[in-house]
Structure formats: structure tokens, C-alpha cells
Write a protein that holds these residues in place. Structure first.
Motif, PDB file in Angstrom:
ATOM      1  N   ASN A  36       0.813  -1.229   0.000  1.00 47.00           N
ATOM      2  CA  ASN A  36       0.000   0.000   0.000  1.00 47.00           C
ATOM      3  C   ASN A  36       0.847   1.280   0.000  1.00 47.00           C
ATOM      4  OD1 ASN A  36       0.872   0.150   2.628  1.00 47.00           O
ATOM      5  ND2 ASN A  36      -1.083  -0.550   3.511  1.00 47.00           N
TER       6      ASN A  36
ATOM      7  N   THR B 188      -1.279  -1.729  -6.386  1.00 48.87           N
ATOM      8  CA  THR B 188      -2.472  -1.723  -5.540  1.00 48.87           C
ATOM      9  C   THR B 188      -2.472  -2.889  -4.556  1.00 48.87           C
ATOM     10  OG1 THR B 188      -3.722  -0.691  -7.326  1.00 48.87           O
ATOM     11  CG2 THR B 188      -5.010  -1.817  -5.627  1.00 48.87           C
TER      12      THR B 188
ATOM     13  N   ARG C 222      -6.114  -6.405  -1.204  1.00 47.83           N
ATOM     14  CA  ARG C 222      -7.151  -6.745  -0.235  1.00 47.83           C
ATOM     15  C   ARG C 222      -8.453  -6.003  -0.499  1.00 47.83           C
ATOM     16  NH1 ARG C 222      -3.866  -5.909   5.147  1.00 47.83           N
ATOM     17  NH2 ARG C 222      -3.211  -4.130   3.886  1.00 47.83           N
ATOM     18  N   GLU C 223      -8.335  -4.847  -1.190  1.00 47.52           N
ATOM     19  CA  GLU C 223      -9.579  -4.120  -1.451  1.00 47.52           C
ATOM     20  C   GLU C 223     -10.458  -4.841  -2.475  1.00 47.52           C
ATOM     21  OE1 GLU C 223      -8.786  -0.461  -4.236  1.00 47.52           O
ATOM     22  OE2 GLU C 223      -7.107  -0.584  -2.835  1.00 47.52           O
TER      23      GLU C 223
END
Ligand code: SF4
Lengths: 168, 429
Positions: free
Chosen positions: B291, B420, B423-424
Motif C-alpha cells: 500500500n 495496488t 485486499r480491497e
């Protein structure tokens, strides 16, 4: 052995020594690209007898033997580094290029004249007068290096086995 | 002399192969090799001239495998010639295990059940340690070393230190073996020559084989000569499913390191709180939390290589990509590591999830990972890749930049066009 020192840093990888996209080339041509991204003048400046002096983990990365071969083709007579990646170490011995661990590489500067005695492991920096005693290679590895590499040694071994067979 | 300490799995295998009861660290011994393999780049093309000169053949064609994976499929006359030579060699030398263009050696050999627990295996490639996941001692060798091995069936070995990596805890969603290895490259370093790594602990025990292979594969990046995992029921089950069961499961389990074994180093990592990782150019040790890279725009996302395009890896990618699209201006290239992987993905719908999202499927082989095949990078290109190395220029122009991550993170980055945290895109389940 006598020659000049080429100083290289830590973590020199086999891709820098023998670029992957050029592995299709023959050994002599490939060697002209040795270290070209790091030191474009290296291949043209190296003279027979010269030494490479480097930091830690020299020759990390792929198993390509051309990394060691390229240095040998350019005339490098031995490599002194803080440490070597294992496959590179084995490859170099196997093609008859002696490699030695040396801690005090920082006391050698670019272009110093070095003299090295392989059997005794005595290294002298003729430019500074400093002397180093290196750990000599274990017997079997010394045998490989003195034979000029594993292939010449195998050649002898095979001939000996043949003779033994004929003698029976 | 009787050793007072117990033995590590590595000492057991090396000792057996060398016919020495108690091998000592640093001792140089001659080992009998149980199995040897090489690929099209390191094998036949480099051996043939020497074999001709020596006037000898292979010590045992039953114990040598040749896999074409580096120059496949041929992209020019030179690579075609190298492949032709490999085929002719395999035929002339009666190599029974010749695998032509069906995938990358480090996956193909386990698929065929050829990496056996307890075996001393020599591979003509730096990522040979991959097979260590099966409880074998598998080390990589250069071409001349391999020549000596395939001619004599023997090699010298300096008995390595065994470095124990203990991984404990349950991996959080979105964090996988690849993330662990990127962390280890940073924490343990990449300068561990003449060291065999052993991976143990509850995390490893609950991993399936393809994930264990990631740990073993990237023992190479740690500088290790082997990355071994004690064989257990999971190992035996995998081999049985491949119709190559072990003879005696009990004996195989006894290969595990003795409780009082002498390790040179230990490193323990609790994986329960880890987050996805990314290694920035130009070193696998340049690792930080994924992140932290959200401002890095990518041109290419690449899922490939022995380490990062196995069935488990394609499943990860599909989980993220299903029902989503690759970002405009970003290309996602996927080179399944073997044709078996490809066929499995086609059969179970994984492939459709990948292609629907806009991925481009490439042939099974080393491809761009080796800097030889399709998917190379231009000057200035930024790529996120599921491969294991990001040394400068490895995947193309020396002015390109490669970030390493898990297939989850590669896929998530392909969707957004920026690095990216995956987990999103993953639902907690
Ligand atoms: S996929 Fe990459 S790392 Fe794996 S064997 Fe091929 S070139 Fe090596």
C-alpha cells in the motif's frame, strides 16, 4: 599472476556479466558485452592477467556459466570478493577461473597493480605495498583449477578409466 | 566418529548420497546424484561439444531429464536451432524424461512426480531449489558442473549450513507465500551462499504444495543452495495423485530434521499480521508494504515464471479479476507455467475469468522472465510481476523498472493501473 585491479561493488549479478537477451551469442561476442550497463568501458579495457576486486555476493542470480566465461574470455585471471554466490563460485572454478574471498577489498583502489601466487594464496598490492594471505582452495578444487577446469580434468579421468579397462 | 547432535534433513540426504554417516558443515564430500535435469539453455547445447570431445554419453539416461522452457517457442532461427539440438540430443542419448514445450522445468518435474522425497537432485538452473518443497535436496549448478554430473553421476559438495526459517500462524486474506519470501529477502538477506534453507512451522504445514514451492523456489533469492521442506502427508498425497506414490510413507516422514539437529541460524516469523508486499527495482530485497506504492503507475502487469504462474497463482489472479477489467493503458500478460496448468485453468473456468478481464495469454515457458521470450519491456516501462527477480534489465531494456509481488497484487494493480494492495478486491470469507 600480475595485472591491474578492476573495482566493482556489491551484488554484481550474472545478468550484468552476461546479459540474458544476448545468451544466444557465442562466448567471444558475448564477452564484449560484459558489464556494459555498469561499466561500458570494462570489456575494452580489461587486459589478460587483470583482476576483478568486488564486494559481497558476487555473481548472484541465474546459473548462466557465461557470466564467469565472459570474465575469463576477457583475460581476467582471478576474482577477489568479500563473498560469492554459490553457483558462480562453482562455475568459475569449473572453467578454471580462480576465485577467492578477501575481506580487505576496500584497501585496494581502481587500477592498482596486483601480484598473486595461486598455489600459496599470497596476494600483493604492488601499488600500496600491502600484502594479504588468502585461504587457499581445498585440494580437489585446486586440482580442477590447475587442470584448467573440470572438462580437462574429466578428460584425464576418462582417459585413465579407458586405460584401466584396456589393462584388464 | 559419532555425531553428538541430531541431523537436519539436509545432512541426512547429503550424508546418504555421499555414503558418509555423519557429514560435517564445511566438509567437502563427493555425492552420488539420484536425479539430474537441465533445460534447453543450460543443457544439451552446452554439453554436446564436450561429450563429443570426451567420447562419452550420459551416465544413466533414466536419471536425466531435459526440459525445453527457456527458448520456447522459438522466436528466431537461433532459438529454433537450440531447440532442435535439444531434441536431437534427447533422442540420441535416449533420455527417457524429455519434456518438450510443456512448461517450466521446476513445475513440470513435480507434475510428473519426478522429484522424490529424500533424493539428491542436481538441476542445471538457479531455481532448482523449487523441488525442495518435496523434501528432496535440490540444488542448482552451471553447465560445466552439470556436464560432470551427467557424465559421472557424481559431484562435489561442501556440506552446507542449514538455516531454519520457522513460519507460524495463519496467513491473513490476500497474503501468500510470495509475500513471505519478499519479506525474507529483506530480513535474511540475499548473501547466504553455501547455506541450505529449511522451511518449517505451522504456516508451512498448512500450505498446499504449489505454495510451498514458492518458499523453496525463492530460497534461491536468499542465496541458498536448497530450500527444503520436510515431507508430510500433503507431500505424499500430491505424489499419489500423480500416480507416483512413495514406497513407504513412514520412512519418508522420518527424513524430517531431528529435534536436536544443529542449525547454523534460525529465523522465526509470525505471519498472522502480515500485509501484501512489493519489492521495488532492482532487488527482491527492496521490499515494503504494497500500500506504500499506490503512486506508481504501471504499463505492464506480468503473471509468469516457475514461481508465479502455477495453478494456485492463476486462481489468485482470477479471484481478483473475475467480473473486472484491466485498466486502459495497462496490459496484463499471463504465461501459465505449464500446459497442464493451462489445461486445468481452461477446464475449471479460471482461464475465462482471466481473458474476460482482458488478459493476454502467452505460451507456457520462461518467457519474459528469462529476458528471452514474449512480453519484454521497453526503456522507461514500469512492470509489476509475479516473477522472482527484478535485477536491472532482466525483463528487457535496462531502463525498464520491475516491481515484484504476489499474483494477487499483480492482478489488483492491472485493474487500477497503479500498484495496488489486493485486499480491497478480496472479500473476507
Ligand atoms: S521462469 Fe524465470 S526464474 Fe523460472 S526457470 Fe525460467 S527464467 Fe528461471
Amino acid at each position: 599472476m600480475m595485472g591491474k585491479a578492476f573495482l566493482l561493488g556489491d551484488d554484481i549479478d550474472t545478468g550484468q556479466l552476461a546479459p540474458g537477451h544476448l545468451l544466444k551469442l557465442g562466448e567471444d561476442e558475448l564477452a564484449t558485452h560484459c558489464l556494459e550497463t555498469l561499466r561500458p568501458d570494462f570489456a575494452s579495457q580489461a587486459k589478460p592477467g587483470d583482476f576483478v576486486v568486488a564486494g559481497k555476493n558476487f555473481g548472484q542470480g541465474s546459473s548462466r556459466e557465461q557470466a564467469a566465461i565472459s570474465l575469463k574470455v576477457l583475460g581476467i585471471s582471478a576474482i577477489f570478493a568479500n563473498s560469492f554466490a554459490r553457483i558462480f563460485f562453482r562455475n568459475a572454478i569449473n572453467i578454471g577461473l580462480p576465485v577467492f574471498e578477501l575481506e580487505q577489498t576496500h584497501s585496494i583502489t581502481e587500477g592498482d597493480d596486483l601480484a598473486f601466487d595461486l598455489p600459496t594464496g599470497r596476494l600483493e598490492n604492488l601499488s600500496s605495498g600491502e600484502k594479504y594471505q588468502l585461504q587457499v582452495l581445498p585440494d580437489y578444487l585446486m586440482q580442477i583449477v590447475s587442470a584448467g577446469g573440470l572438462v580437462p580434468l574429466l578428460e584425464r579421468e576418462m582417459a585413465r578409466r579407458q586405460d584401466a579397462l584396456i589393462g584388464q | 566418529m559419532q555425531s553428538s547432535r541430531g541431523k537436519t534433513i539436509v545432512e541426512k540426504i547429503v550424508g546418504r548420497a555421499a555414503g558418509v554417516d555423519a557429514v560435517r558443515k564445511g566438509q567437502i564430500v563427493t555425492a552420488n546424484v539420484d536425479f539430474a535435469f537441465a533445460h534447453d539453455s543450460s543443457g544439451p547445447r552446452r554439453w554436446q561439444p564436450h561429450l563429443d570431445r570426451l567420447g562419452v554419453g550420459l551416465w544413466d539416461p533414466e536419471k536425466v531429464a531435459i526440459v525445453t522452457d527457456h527458448f520456447v517457442p522459438a522466436v528466431d532461427a537461433q532459438s529454433a536451432e537450440i531447440l532442435r539440438l535439444s531434441r536431437e540430443f534427447a533422442q540420441a542419448q535416449k533420455v527417457s524424461s524429455f519434456f518438450d514445450m510443456i512448461g517450466i522445468a521446476h513445475l513440470v518435474l513435480p507434475e510428473k512426480g519426478l522429484i522424490r522425497p529424500g533424493a539428491f537432485v542436481a538441476g542445471g538452473d538457479s531455481h532448482s531449489p523449487t523441488g525442495g518443497a518435496f523434501g528432496a535436496y535440490v540444488a542448482g549448478y552451471g553447465a560445466t558442473d552439470m556436464l560432470g554430473i551427467v557424465v559421472t553421476g557424481q559431484t562435489w559438495i561442501r556440506v552446507p549450513d542449514t538455516y531454519r526459517i520457522e513460519l507460524n500462524g495463519a496467513l491473513p486474506k490476500g497474503v501468500v507465500a510470495k509475500d513471505i519470501m519478499l519479506i525474507l529477502c529483506r530480513e535474511v538477506g540475499m548473501d547466504n551462499a553455501f547455506t541450505a534453507f529449511e522451511f518449517a512451522g505451522s504456516t508451512v504445514e498448512s500450505m498446499q504444495m504449489f505454495e510451498r514451492m514458492v518458499l523453496s523456489n525463492m530460497a534461491t533469492e536468499l542465496g541458498g543452495e536448497a530450500g527444503i521442506i520436510a515431507p508430510d502427508q500433503t507431500t505424499c498425497d500430491f505424489l499419489r495423485e500423480r500416480a507416483k506414490p512413495v514406497d513407504d510413507e513412514q520412512k519418508v516422514m522420518e527424513l524430517a530434521s531431528d529435534p536436536d539437529a544443529d542449525y547454523s541460524s534460525n529465523f522465526t516469523l509470525d505471519v498472522g499480521a502480515l500485509v501484501p508486499q512489493v519489492a521495488a527495482p532492482h532487488s527482491p530485497a527492496n521490499t515494503r508494504n504494497a500500500n506504500g506504492f499506490s503512486d506508481v503507475r504501471i504499463d505492464q502487469a506480468y503473471i509468469g515464471a516457475c514461481v508465479g504462474a502455477k495453478p494456485s497463482d492463476l486462481l489468485m489472479a482470477a479471484e481478483v479479476l473475475k467480473g473486472r477489467k484491466v485498466a486502459d493503458g495497462t496490459r496484463l500478460l499471463i504465461a501459465p507455467a505449464s500446459t497442464e496448468t493451462m489445461n486445468g485453468a481452461a477446464a475449471d473456468g479460471t482461464l475465462a475469468a482471466l481473458t474476460d478481464a482482458g488478459s493476454i495469454i502467452l505460451p507456457s515457458g520462461c518467457g519474459a522472465c528469462a529476458g528471452m521470450g514474449a512480453g519484454l519491456l521497453a526503456e522507461g516501462d514500469v512492470c509489476i510481476s509475479s516473477t522472482n527477480r527484478n535485477f536491472q534489465g532482466r525483463m528487457g531494456h535496462s531502463g525498464s523498472r520491475v516491481y515484484l509481488s504476489s499474483p494477487y497484487t499483480v492482478a489488483a494493480s492491472a485493474i487500477t493501473g497503479r500498484i495496488t494492495d489486493p485486499r480491497e478486491f478480496l472479500s473476507e470469507s
